[in-house]
Enzyme design. Structure first.
Site, short mmCIF file in Angstrom:
data_model
loop_
_atom_site.label_atom_id
_atom_site.label_comp_id
_atom_site.label_asym_id
_atom_site.label_seq_id
_atom_site.Cartn_x
_atom_site.Cartn_y
_atom_site.Cartn_z
N CYS A 74 15.86 16.00 29.70
CA CYS A 74 16.39 17.04 28.81
C CYS A 74 17.92 17.11 28.81
O CYS A 74 18.48 17.88 28.04
CB CYS A 74 15.84 18.41 29.22
SG CYS A 74 16.42 18.97 30.83
N GLN A 75 18.59 16.32 29.63
CA GLN A 75 20.04 16.47 29.81
C GLN A 75 20.82 16.40 28.51
O GLN A 75 21.87 17.02 28.39
CB GLN A 75 20.58 15.42 30.79
CG GLN A 75 20.07 15.58 32.19
CD GLN A 75 18.80 14.77 32.47
OE1 GLN A 75 18.01 14.50 31.57
NE2 GLN A 75 18.61 14.40 33.71
#
Length: 132
Positions: A74-75
């Site tokens: 998800c970064q």
């Protein structure tokens, strides 16, 4: 019994949810590359067949399964991240989502469970989500 393949398995939170819900299942394989996550997963759940890097595997290397879970990185979409997105072919960590498509098209699992951050469907990334 539901046969499960966990991509981006981490510590096995989807498996834990199935356990907590009392849903009979068997994890037939995971795809995980982080050595600390793998060590944690195996400490919690025992030895599990790991096919490794989802971008390098061939779908035929994965056992047949009914449920495919994929909590891709998800970064690049998180509001706390760099907002690099997950556009197909972008090379961001979050664009690894598109590797899941090869597995889905080949293995045709009955059920899909995608887990990620709220911003996945936020204004900036909604067009990419809609394409997915």
């Amino acid at each position: 019994m539901i046969r499960v393949f966990e991509a981006f398995a981490g510590v096995g939170s989807q498996r834990m949810a199935l356990d907590n819900l009392g849903i009979p299942h068997e994890v037939v394989a995971i795809a995980e590359i982080d050595r600390f996550a793998i060590a944690s997963y195996e400490a919690i759940h025992g030895d599990t067949f790991n096919v490794g890097d989802i971008s390098q595997l061939q779908p035929e290397d994965i056992p047949d399964h009914d449920l495919f879970t994929y909590s891709f990185p998800c970064q690049d979409i998180s509001v706390a991240g760099k907002q690099g997105g997950f556009e197909k072919g972008s090379g961001t960590r979050s664009s690894l989502l598109w590797e899941c498509n090869r597995v889905i098209e080949s293995k045709k699992p009955k059920y899909l469970l995608l887990e990620n951050v709220k911003n996945l469907v936020g204004k900036k990334f909604k067009p990419d989500f809609d394409e997915w």
